[in-house]
Design an enzyme around this catalytic site. Sequence first.
Site, PDB file in Angstrom:
ATOM      1  N   ARG A 134     -12.315  -8.900   8.228  1.00 43.78           N
ATOM      2  CA  ARG A 134     -11.508 -10.017   7.687  1.00 43.78           C
ATOM      3  C   ARG A 134     -11.036 -10.930   8.813  1.00 43.78           C
ATOM      4  NH1 ARG A 134      -8.448  -6.244   3.166  1.00 43.78           N
ATOM      5  NH2 ARG A 134     -10.011  -6.589   1.528  1.00 43.78           N
ATOM      6  N   ASP A 174     -10.302  -4.536   8.265  1.00 45.18           N
ATOM      7  CA  ASP A 174      -9.374  -5.562   8.772  1.00 45.18           C
ATOM      8  C   ASP A 174     -10.055  -6.416   9.853  1.00 45.18           C
ATOM      9  OD1 ASP A 174      -7.524  -4.419   7.073  1.00 45.18           O
ATOM     10  OD2 ASP A 174      -6.735  -3.071   8.603  1.00 45.18           O
ATOM     11  N   ARG A 213       0.839  -1.204   0.000  1.00 47.30           N
ATOM     12  CA  ARG A 213       0.000   0.000   0.000  1.00 47.30           C
ATOM     13  C   ARG A 213       0.876   1.258   0.000  1.00 47.30           C
ATOM     14  NH1 ARG A 213      -2.324  -3.828   3.443  1.00 47.30           N
ATOM     15  NH2 ARG A 213      -4.520  -4.320   3.074  1.00 47.30           N
ATOM     16  N   HIS A 219      -2.877   0.261   8.835  1.00 51.90           N
ATOM     17  CA  HIS A 219      -3.545  -0.535   7.797  1.00 51.90           C
ATOM     18  C   HIS A 219      -2.503  -0.979   6.767  1.00 51.90           C
ATOM     19  CE1 HIS A 219      -6.618  -1.971   5.146  1.00 51.90           C
ATOM     20  NE2 HIS A 219      -6.322  -1.099   4.202  1.00 51.90           N
TER      21      HIS A 219
HETATM   22  P1  NAI Z   1     -10.252   2.313  -8.717  1.00 53.56           P
HETATM   23  O1  NAI Z   1      -9.111   2.529  -9.639  1.00 53.56           O
HETATM   24  O2  NAI Z   1     -11.272   1.301  -9.058  1.00 53.56           O
HETATM   25  O3  NAI Z   1     -11.009   3.703  -8.461  1.00 53.56           O
HETATM   26  C1  NAI Z   1     -10.343   4.889  -8.174  1.00 53.56           C
HETATM   27  C2  NAI Z   1     -11.082   5.994  -8.895  1.00 53.56           C
HETATM   28  O4  NAI Z   1     -10.514   7.254  -8.520  1.00 53.56           O
HETATM   29  C3  NAI Z   1     -10.962   5.910 -10.438  1.00 53.56           C
HETATM   30  O5  NAI Z   1     -12.241   5.785 -11.014  1.00 53.56           O
HETATM   31  C4  NAI Z   1     -10.262   7.208 -10.817  1.00 53.56           C
HETATM   32  O6  NAI Z   1     -10.722   7.737 -12.047  1.00 53.56           O
HETATM   33  C5  NAI Z   1     -10.629   8.106  -9.648  1.00 53.56           C
HETATM   34  N1  NAI Z   1      -9.757   9.267  -9.494  1.00 53.56           N
HETATM   35  C6  NAI Z   1      -8.408   9.333  -9.641  1.00 53.56           C
HETATM   36  N2  NAI Z   1      -7.994  10.596  -9.423  1.00 53.56           N
HETATM   37  C7  NAI Z   1      -9.079  11.334  -9.122  1.00 53.56           C
HETATM   38  C8  NAI Z   1      -9.286  12.693  -8.796  1.00 53.56           C
HETATM   39  N3  NAI Z   1      -8.283  13.561  -8.727  1.00 53.56           N
HETATM   40  N4  NAI Z   1     -10.557  13.106  -8.557  1.00 53.56           N
HETATM   41  C9  NAI Z   1     -11.592  12.248  -8.630  1.00 53.56           C
HETATM   42  N5  NAI Z   1     -11.456  10.940  -8.942  1.00 53.56           N
HETATM   43  C10 NAI Z   1     -10.214  10.491  -9.175  1.00 53.56           C
HETATM   44  O7  NAI Z   1      -9.606   1.981  -7.270  1.00 53.56           O
HETATM   45  P2  NAI Z   1     -10.341   1.305  -6.013  1.00 53.56           P
HETATM   46  O8  NAI Z   1     -10.152  -0.145  -6.051  1.00 53.56           O
HETATM   47  O9  NAI Z   1     -11.704   1.882  -5.911  1.00 53.56           O
HETATM   48  O10 NAI Z   1      -9.425   1.854  -4.814  1.00 53.56           O
HETATM   49  C11 NAI Z   1      -9.433   3.225  -4.477  1.00 53.56           C
HETATM   50  C12 NAI Z   1      -8.407   3.500  -3.375  1.00 53.56           C
HETATM   51  O11 NAI Z   1      -8.847   2.900  -2.157  1.00 53.56           O
HETATM   52  C13 NAI Z   1      -7.014   2.931  -3.643  1.00 53.56           C
HETATM   53  O12 NAI Z   1      -6.025   3.830  -3.200  1.00 53.56           O
HETATM   54  C14 NAI Z   1      -6.993   1.656  -2.802  1.00 53.56           C
HETATM   55  O13 NAI Z   1      -5.691   1.256  -2.471  1.00 53.56           O
HETATM   56  C15 NAI Z   1      -7.782   2.126  -1.609  1.00 53.56           C
HETATM   57  N6  NAI Z   1      -8.373   1.062  -0.791  1.00 53.56           N
HETATM   58  C16 NAI Z   1      -8.346   1.271   0.561  1.00 53.56           C
HETATM   59  C17 NAI Z   1      -8.920   0.355   1.418  1.00 53.56           C
HETATM   60  C18 NAI Z   1      -8.903   0.617   2.882  1.00 53.56           C
HETATM   61  O14 NAI Z   1      -9.244  -0.271   3.666  1.00 53.56           O
HETATM   62  N7  NAI Z   1      -8.537   1.817   3.337  1.00 53.56           N
HETATM   63  C19 NAI Z   1      -9.540  -0.897   0.905  1.00 53.56           C
HETATM   64  C20 NAI Z   1      -9.536  -0.982  -0.531  1.00 53.56           C
HETATM   65  C21 NAI Z   1      -8.973  -0.032  -1.345  1.00 53.56           C
END
Ligand code: NAI
Length: 308
Positions: free
Chosen positions: A151, A148, A88, A175
């Site tokens: 899970r 977490d 991450r 995390h």
């Molecule tokens: P994804 O790639 O499916 O979606 C991210 C979206 O953000 C994309 O549609 C993209 O176009 C958009 N985006 C990028 N820059 C942007 C901006 N400046 N303004 C508006 N939209 C923007 O990724 P996903 O799978 O949805 O993951 C998103 C984030 O969440 C990642 O950083 C991932 O690592 C994190 N994550 C965190 C978790 C947690 O427990 N904290 C769990 C799962 C994912």
Amino acid sequence: MKVTVVGAGAVGASCAEYIAIKNFASEVVLLDIKEGYAEGKAMDLMQTASLNGFDTKITGSTSDYSKTANSDICVITSGIPRKPGMTREELIGINAGIVKAVSADLIKHSPETIIIVVSNPMDTMTYLVHKTTGLPKERIIGMGGALDSARFKYRLAEALEAPISDVDGMVIGGHSDKGMVPLTRLATRNSVPVTAFISQERLDQVKEDTKVGGATLTGLLGTSAWYAPGAAVSGLVQAIACDQKKIYPCSVLLNGEYGLSDLCIGVPVVLGRNGIEKIVEIELNDAEKAHMQESADGVNATNGLLEL
Ligand code: NAI
């Protein structure tokens, strides 16, 4: 209750869907930088409303922050997810710029909002929002521990051969694979310590499986997971929106609690309409304290990569 979700990707859309299905918010605004993407996701989700029986109005916009005005809660999921084999922490370069710009735009239109940070590396992104926005610390919450812990409960139920609703357990700490501190000592099955049912060796395996829970899914899916992350975020949003006073482990700014200061890391908090209403201090044993300190050292090392 108006909720904005920035990033209409896998996690953002899943989170919007769970919020809508739980039917407690009047409005969800989805925002994404990809032209037409948030509008499309919002329209698709709205077409499930009559099928799933919800009245939440979901709208989408390509980066028009005026549409987010006066949001009670804003969720930041924008940024890149990890690919198999990545940590991450490796996402920091791109995601820090995105999270900083997005949080500034959100606050411009919703100065009273509560922000939930999801983008990774989440503890550091939450710290970044503290450092750059000046919002009160009660209104900046990082989501990681809720996922977490879910899970952890899944793995506990598997080991115990018990229904998930019978098990309880919590993961605190950072995390990240190394940073997570699953509190195995306090895990229970119907109030009975789980060691009454499984060996310490099996419990240690549950702990390890929990810590690599995200990486396991990334290996299977080719990208990071979305159902459980979306559900976990929706749980936090609901606890705040409905003033539930529920306890979730969240990444929050510490000021001496758990012997730690000037970092955001996962600890149990009471969530209500004011955001973080109380930080709950659990008495940790020496091994847990050492693990928590190690976890904090990892988070601080990643925070050190921020250009503040
Ligand atoms: P994804 O790639 O499916 O979606 C991210 C979206 O953000 C994309 O549609 C993209 O176009 C958009 N985006 C990028 N820059 C942007 C901006 N400046 N303004 C508006 N939209 C923007 O990724 P996903 O799978 O949805 O993951 C998103 C984030 O969440 C990642 O950083 C991932 O690592 C994190 N994550 C965190 C978790 C947690 O427990 N904290 C769990 C799962 C994912």
